[in-house]
Design an enzyme around this catalytic site. Structure first.
Site, mmCIF file in Angstrom:
data_model
loop_
_atom_site.group_PDB
_atom_site.id
_atom_site.type_symbol
_atom_site.label_atom_id
_atom_site.label_comp_id
_atom_site.label_asym_id
_atom_site.label_seq_id
_atom_site.Cartn_x
_atom_site.Cartn_y
_atom_site.Cartn_z
ATOM 1 N N HIS A 113 120.416 10.197 -11.106
ATOM 2 C CA HIS A 113 121.038 9.018 -10.494
ATOM 3 C C HIS A 113 120.969 8.957 -8.971
ATOM 4 C CE1 HIS A 113 122.425 6.510 -13.677
ATOM 5 N NE2 HIS A 113 123.080 7.473 -14.275
ATOM 6 N N ASP A 114 120.282 9.875 -8.325
ATOM 7 C CA ASP A 114 120.087 9.721 -6.877
ATOM 8 C C ASP A 114 118.763 10.365 -6.474
ATOM 9 O OD1 ASP A 114 120.660 8.776 -4.397
ATOM 10 O OD2 ASP A 114 122.124 10.328 -3.880
#
Lengths: 445, 246
Positions: A113-114
């Site tokens: 997610h990043d």
């Protein structure tokens, strides 16, 4: 969200010490990120993540919680991104390393997610290491990062330039969100530009829900169509139109000649306002997402390797093998089927005339593979064909299974015992040594 | 040290034995029982015998509403089936069993963990924790970092998040780390009468050193447990539901 320290042990070993910023005024998400990283790293293994050495809830003198991680000394992808646009071969090499690392993490039920260049380091052997799991979602553990953001009602979780459309709507835990970020990275490496810029407002970020970025080949005409096809497929607005797994991205980068080129790869312009309007409508009317754990999603998109002996296989065995492959393909609609054959390259090595012969032999075998797969009646997109080289067929197949993240191998058993004596049993060795499930197909007498 | 925590045994000897054997294989050093040791099932004496043995060996046990009912009272808030089984259970218990049940505390503190049958907020009110609000009341009533409770027969994990409480449904067999910076309420599924559609007995294993909680589901011989319920003349519905986990 944390302070980083270079910690040197009494024996001189270097580690990374991480401590969250706590105390009055610190954002609750800071600690949630720290907690998430500790929880997720404790579950992750392998060369594509930093090893978690130790963790504690309180250091000396009430200094608070801490994490001790492996120190990765290699350069980060930022360095390469600065030099972008990069030559095609380098984009492919870096992209494969990152996709491989991403698949390793997804397989362990974690969505990063990043994903961005700052969070990708390289070991000396070129292996990519993903770092900073503060926003990660584990398919079987509480999602602290999402809880903290929910309480704060602030910006979406991720980095504006790299975040996928669905996390902007609050959807978490879909591995395809990372595949979108991988597409942003490939786009950046290939063109030197970010496909959606680096918007600062929520509205600016939401533009990617309906607007296409400029096609990479419009910015750099010398880029091949297959690379644009791969990048744009990663960047599809709807997750279901993206690659099913990062392993498939790595596989396509490794075998560009097999990429099926569509309008996505050929066109120099996006879909125009009509397509944008359609997507906008789809976005505003989309039902709330169903959350599926990463591991569960990957399980629905297995990579099936079919080892085909074009020379000795009987028609009956071929039919039985196709039956097994058909079952696998219909059970998992996202399964990718790779048909392979091995040719003995050692026989002809070193002679010019032989090299010519070998090329001919390769082409002939490829044709035979295509012919074999015709009766499967599968969409071309789901099929790949390869002729591997090597004197030792089992070794060549095992090596391919390792590097291409194969989930299942389908191989025929040699029927006649005379043949088995002469050539040895490839299937027995594969069954014993493969890194995945092996199905040995045999004709019942 | 690993503690195996069982809630709502409900006099189901087959389920209790299966969970205990499973927990021992997983390295459980002691057992904790979250109440409702009896009621519904046909083996109150044999179950209490096993449980008493574990408590004597350093285990824990608290009292549930069905244990209370087995000791006396009118059971006015019980439905007919529960009341019938409470009256039947009363007739089975001897002085030793009654003494053991009567001496059980409503809640028991062990380090930073609290063991209670229903809710730490007024344990004798037997409140069902069916949502975030009730979970929050329970956590607000104690300063224990971790609360283990049963009573609802449905496993669910609650934890503090900022000013609020969130819930999480953990998969069985998965070790969930209970972060020390949060407070946790672990609702356990029932060992002796599961009601979440899965007939397998539920229990949890708490590893205090690693601060990890793992919920387990253990298949057991529910047909025998059901046969005994019928043979004892208890309501047939209590036998039937064991096969469906409802």
């Amino acid at each position: 969200m944390a302070t980083l320290w270079r910690a040197v042990g009494p024996d001189g070993t270097v580690r990374l010490l991480k401590r969250p910023k706590l105390g009055p005024g610190s954002h609750p998400a800071c600690f949630a990120g720290f907690e998430t990283e500790r929880m997720v790293l404790a579950r992750l293994v392998g060369p594509n993540v930093p090893a978690l050495i130790a963790a504690g809830d309180d250091g000396p003198d009430d200094s608070g919680p801490w994490l001790l991680e492996e120190w990765i000394s290699g350069p980060s992808l930022v360095e390469a991104a600065r030099r972008a646009p990069l030559p095609e071969t380098e984009v492919v090499r870096l992209g494969m390393a990152v996709a491989t690392a991403l698949h390793a993490v997804h397989r362990q039920n974690v969505v990063h997610h990043d994903l961005k260049p700052q969070h990708i380091l390289f070991r000396d052997d070129g292996t990519a290491v993903l770092i900073d799991f503060g926003l990660a979602a584990h398919g079987e553990l509480p999602d602290f990062a999402a809880d903290a953001a929910d309480g704060a009602r602030e910006m979406p979780l991720g980095t504006p330039a790299y975040i996928a459309p669905e996390p902007l709507r609050g959807e978490r835990g879909n591995p395809k969100s990372d595949i979108f970020s991988l597409g942003v990275i490939l786009y950046l490496l290939a063109t030197g530009r970010l496909p959606f810029g680096a918007p600062e407002s929520r509205g600016g970020m939401r533009r990617r829900l309906w607007l296409d970025p400029p096609r990479p080949r419009a910015l750099r005409p010398e880029l091949p169509e297959w690379l644009q096809e791969i990048i744009m497929r990663c960047l599809a607005v709807l997750p279901e139109n993206r690659y099913a797994t990062a392993a498939q991205v790595a596989h396509d980068l490794a075998h560009p000649e097999q990429v099926v080129i569509t309008a996505r790869g050929r066109n120099l312009q996006g879909g125009g306002w009509r397509a944008a309007a359609r997507r906008w409508w789809k976005t505003v009317t989309a039902p709330p997402p169903v959350r599926r754990a990463a591991a569960e999603q990957l399980a629905r998109a297995p990579h099936v390797l079919v080892a085909i002996d074009t020379e000795h296989e009987t028609a009956a065995l071929a039919a039985a093998m196709r039956q097994v492959v058909r079952r696998a393909a219909s059970a998992d609609s996202l399964a990718r089927i790779t048909c392979v054959n091995v040719i003995d390259a050692t026989l002809s090595a070193g002679q010019e005339e032989a090299a010519e012969l070998e090329r001919g032999q390769r082409t002939q075998r490829l044709m035979a593979l295509h012919h074999w797969a015709r009766e499967l009646a599968l969409a071309p997109e789901r099929l790949r064909f390869h002729v591997l080289e090597g004197g030792d067929a089992a070794a060549a197949l095992l090596d391919y299974a390792h590097t291409q993240h194969v989930d299942q191998i389908v191989i025929g058993a040699r029927g006649s015992s005379a043949l088995r004596r002469l050539l040895g049993s490839v299937s027995a060795r594969i069954a014993a040594e493969a890194p995945c499930t092996v199905t040995v197909v045999r004709i019942t007498a | 040290m690993k503690t195996a925590i069982l809630s709502d045994v409900h006099a189901n000897l087959e389920a209790l034995s299966a969970c205990m054997a499973h927990a021992r294989r997983q390295g459980a050093a002691r057992f904790a029982f979250l109440g409702d040791l009896v009621g519904y099932g046909a083996d109150p004496l044999a179950c209490l015998d096993l449980i008493r043995g574990e408590v004597a060996r350093g285990g824990l046990a608290v009292r549930g509403n069905h244990d209370d009912a087995a000791l006396g009272g009118l059971c006015e808030d019980f439905n007919f089936i529960a009341r019938d089984s409470a009256y039947w259970t009363r007739a089975q218990l001897g002085a030793a069993e009654r003494e053991f049940l009567a001496a059980l505390p409503l809640q028991q503190r062990d380090g930073d963990a609290l063991y209670v049958h229903a809710s730490a907020a007024d344990p004798a009110a037997w409140e069902y924790i069916t949502g975030l609000l009730a979970a929050r009341r329970c956590l607000a009533a104690t300063d224990a970092a971790i609360v283990f409770a049963g009573h609802v027969h449905q496993p669910l994990l609650f934890y503090t998040s900022g000013d609020g409480v969130k819930s999480f449904g953990a998969r069985s067999g998965v070790a969930v780390p209970l972060s020390a910076r949060r407070r946790w309420l672990a609702l356990l599924g029932a060992a002796g009468q599961p009601r979440d559609g899965n007939p397998a007995a539920a229990y949890a294993l708490f590893d205090a050193a690693a601060r990890q909680l793992t919920q387990h589901r253990v298949p057991y011989d529910h047909a025998t447990a059901a046969r005994k319920i019928l043979a004892a003349g208890l309501p047939a519905m209590l036998a039937r539901r064991l096969a469906y986990g409802e």
